[in-house]
Design a protein around this motif. Structure first.
Motif, PDB file in Angstrom:
ATOM      1  N   ALA A  49       0.844  -1.194   0.000  1.00  0.00           N
ATOM      2  CA  ALA A  49       0.000   0.000   0.000  1.00  0.00           C
ATOM      3  C   ALA A  49       0.875   1.238   0.000  1.00  0.00           C
ATOM      4  O   ALA A  49       2.044   1.186   0.369  1.00  0.00           O
ATOM      5  CB  ALA A  49      -0.925   0.013   1.219  1.00  0.00           C
ATOM      6  N   THR A  50       0.305   2.364  -0.386  1.00  0.00           N
ATOM      7  CA  THR A  50       1.043   3.620  -0.372  1.00  0.00           C
ATOM      8  C   THR A  50       0.097   4.791  -0.157  1.00  0.00           C
ATOM      9  O   THR A  50      -1.095   4.702  -0.479  1.00  0.00           O
ATOM     10  CB  THR A  50       1.834   3.814  -1.682  1.00  0.00           C
ATOM     11  OG1 THR A  50       2.658   4.985  -1.590  1.00  0.00           O
ATOM     12  CG2 THR A  50       0.900   3.959  -2.876  1.00  0.00           C
ATOM     13  N   SER A  52       0.111   9.270  -0.393  1.00  0.00           N
ATOM     14  CA  SER A  52       0.839  10.433  -0.873  1.00  0.00           C
ATOM     15  C   SER A  52       1.283  11.331   0.272  1.00  0.00           C
ATOM     16  O   SER A  52       0.840  11.194   1.413  1.00  0.00           O
ATOM     17  CB  SER A  52      -0.022  11.221  -1.863  1.00  0.00           C
ATOM     18  OG  SER A  52      -1.223  11.663  -1.254  1.00  0.00           O
ATOM     19  N   LEU A  60      -3.683  10.668  -2.087  1.00  0.00           N
ATOM     20  CA  LEU A  60      -3.774   9.522  -2.979  1.00  0.00           C
ATOM     21  C   LEU A  60      -3.386   8.269  -2.218  1.00  0.00           C
ATOM     22  O   LEU A  60      -2.375   8.244  -1.531  1.00  0.00           O
ATOM     23  CB  LEU A  60      -2.858   9.708  -4.184  1.00  0.00           C
ATOM     24  CG  LEU A  60      -3.124  10.932  -5.062  1.00  0.00           C
ATOM     25  CD1 LEU A  60      -2.045  11.051  -6.128  1.00  0.00           C
ATOM     26  CD2 LEU A  60      -4.502  10.844  -5.696  1.00  0.00           C
ATOM     27  N   TYR A  62      -3.213   3.886  -2.701  1.00  0.00           N
ATOM     28  CA  TYR A  62      -3.301   2.727  -3.581  1.00  0.00           C
ATOM     29  C   TYR A  62      -2.972   1.466  -2.799  1.00  0.00           C
ATOM     30  O   TYR A  62      -2.144   1.483  -1.891  1.00  0.00           O
ATOM     31  CB  TYR A  62      -2.346   2.854  -4.765  1.00  0.00           C
ATOM     32  CG  TYR A  62      -2.542   4.106  -5.578  1.00  0.00           C
ATOM     33  CD1 TYR A  62      -3.688   4.292  -6.336  1.00  0.00           C
ATOM     34  CD2 TYR A  62      -1.572   5.105  -5.586  1.00  0.00           C
ATOM     35  CE1 TYR A  62      -3.875   5.444  -7.072  1.00  0.00           C
ATOM     36  CE2 TYR A  62      -1.751   6.259  -6.320  1.00  0.00           C
ATOM     37  CZ  TYR A  62      -2.902   6.425  -7.063  1.00  0.00           C
ATOM     38  OH  TYR A  62      -3.084   7.571  -7.801  1.00  0.00           O
ATOM     39  N   TYR A  63      -3.613   0.358  -3.180  1.00  0.00           N
ATOM     40  CA  TYR A  63      -3.395  -0.929  -2.536  1.00  0.00           C
ATOM     41  C   TYR A  63      -3.087  -2.005  -3.568  1.00  0.00           C
ATOM     42  O   TYR A  63      -3.571  -1.950  -4.704  1.00  0.00           O
ATOM     43  CB  TYR A  63      -4.629  -1.376  -1.765  1.00  0.00           C
ATOM     44  CG  TYR A  63      -5.024  -0.477  -0.624  1.00  0.00           C
ATOM     45  CD1 TYR A  63      -4.419  -0.594   0.621  1.00  0.00           C
ATOM     46  CD2 TYR A  63      -6.017   0.483  -0.781  1.00  0.00           C
ATOM     47  CE1 TYR A  63      -4.785   0.224   1.675  1.00  0.00           C
ATOM     48  CE2 TYR A  63      -6.391   1.307   0.266  1.00  0.00           C
ATOM     49  CZ  TYR A  63      -5.772   1.174   1.490  1.00  0.00           C
ATOM     50  OH  TYR A  63      -6.148   1.989   2.530  1.00  0.00           O
ATOM     51  N   ASP A  65      -3.712  -5.660  -5.064  1.00  0.00           N
ATOM     52  CA  ASP A  65      -4.934  -6.442  -5.167  1.00  0.00           C
ATOM     53  C   ASP A  65      -5.045  -7.487  -4.059  1.00  0.00           C
ATOM     54  O   ASP A  65      -6.142  -7.790  -3.592  1.00  0.00           O
ATOM     55  CB  ASP A  65      -5.008  -7.131  -6.524  1.00  0.00           C
ATOM     56  CG  ASP A  65      -5.282  -6.172  -7.655  1.00  0.00           C
ATOM     57  OD1 ASP A  65      -5.080  -6.567  -8.819  1.00  0.00           O
ATOM     58  OD2 ASP A  65      -5.707  -5.027  -7.395  1.00  0.00           O
ATOM     59  N   LYS A  68      -6.323  -5.427  -0.822  1.00  0.00           N
ATOM     60  CA  LYS A  68      -7.426  -4.467  -0.853  1.00  0.00           C
ATOM     61  C   LYS A  68      -8.654  -5.054  -0.162  1.00  0.00           C
ATOM     62  O   LYS A  68      -8.913  -6.249  -0.230  1.00  0.00           O
ATOM     63  CB  LYS A  68      -7.751  -4.060  -2.290  1.00  0.00           C
ATOM     64  CG  LYS A  68      -8.281  -5.170  -3.160  1.00  0.00           C
ATOM     65  CD  LYS A  68      -8.594  -4.667  -4.559  1.00  0.00           C
ATOM     66  CE  LYS A  68      -9.157  -5.764  -5.433  1.00  0.00           C
ATOM     67  NZ  LYS A  68      -9.471  -5.276  -6.805  1.00  0.00           N
ATOM     68  N   SER A 106       3.687   5.313  -5.559  1.00  0.00           N
ATOM     69  CA  SER A 106       3.780   4.323  -6.615  1.00  0.00           C
ATOM     70  C   SER A 106       3.788   2.908  -6.071  1.00  0.00           C
ATOM     71  O   SER A 106       4.183   2.663  -4.935  1.00  0.00           O
ATOM     72  CB  SER A 106       5.053   4.566  -7.430  1.00  0.00           C
ATOM     73  OG  SER A 106       5.288   3.511  -8.344  1.00  0.00           O
ATOM     74  N   ARG A 107       3.361   1.955  -6.908  1.00  0.00           N
ATOM     75  CA  ARG A 107       3.418   0.547  -6.556  1.00  0.00           C
ATOM     76  C   ARG A 107       4.761  -0.064  -6.912  1.00  0.00           C
ATOM     77  O   ARG A 107       5.010  -1.231  -6.619  1.00  0.00           O
ATOM     78  CB  ARG A 107       2.304  -0.254  -7.247  1.00  0.00           C
ATOM     79  CG  ARG A 107       2.429  -0.308  -8.746  1.00  0.00           C
ATOM     80  CD  ARG A 107       1.518  -1.387  -9.368  1.00  0.00           C
ATOM     81  NE  ARG A 107       0.146  -1.289  -8.902  1.00  0.00           N
ATOM     82  CZ  ARG A 107      -0.448  -2.222  -8.167  1.00  0.00           C
ATOM     83  NH1 ARG A 107       0.210  -3.328  -7.835  1.00  0.00           N
ATOM     84  NH2 ARG A 107      -1.705  -2.057  -7.781  1.00  0.00           N
TER      85      ARG A 107
END
Length: 125
Positions: A49-50, A52, A60, A62-63, A65, A68, A106-107
């Protein structure tokens, strides 16, 4: 640049929960995104995960898959700690967990720097 400190790992049974903490300075979290990565034995380090930077106008998140709907990344009001709440854990979540700074949320592993020590998470079946 500050090296972040991850903590909160431990041994839990499948279906249990853990909350990991990533301690840093307000300055660091204001300027850089924070990513969580993990590495299981014999496997490559993978994105989790990340979030911002806190100094930006837009948050922002993101995870991966694989996590999540089970994991949640967040930051405290003082902007000195980033958390990773992990629920409904499975043995596949076992690994060494790291938090690290990056220029963007970023991932991709290549986008992060200043790697420090991780915290071990072990999920028993």
């Amino acid at each position: 640049q500050e090296q972040l400190t991850a903590s909160g790992g431990g041994l839990v049974q499948a279906g249990g929960s853990l909350r990991l903490s990533c301690a840093g300075s307000e300055r660091t979290f204001s300027r850089y995104a924070v990513g969580w990565f993990r590495q299981a034995p014999g496997k490559e380090r993978e994105f989790v995960a990340t979030i911002s930077r806190s100094g930006g106008g837009t948050r922002l998140i993101y995870y991966a898959d694989a996590v999540k709907d089970r994991f949640t990344i967040s930051r405290d009001s003082a902007k000195t700690t980033v958390y990773l709440q992990m629920n409904n854990l499975t043995p596949d979540d076992t690994g060494e967990y790291f938090c690290v700074t990056g220029n963007i949320p970023s991932r991709y592993l290549e986008g992060y720097f200043n790697w420090g020590l991780g915290t071990q998470v072990t999920v028993s079946p």
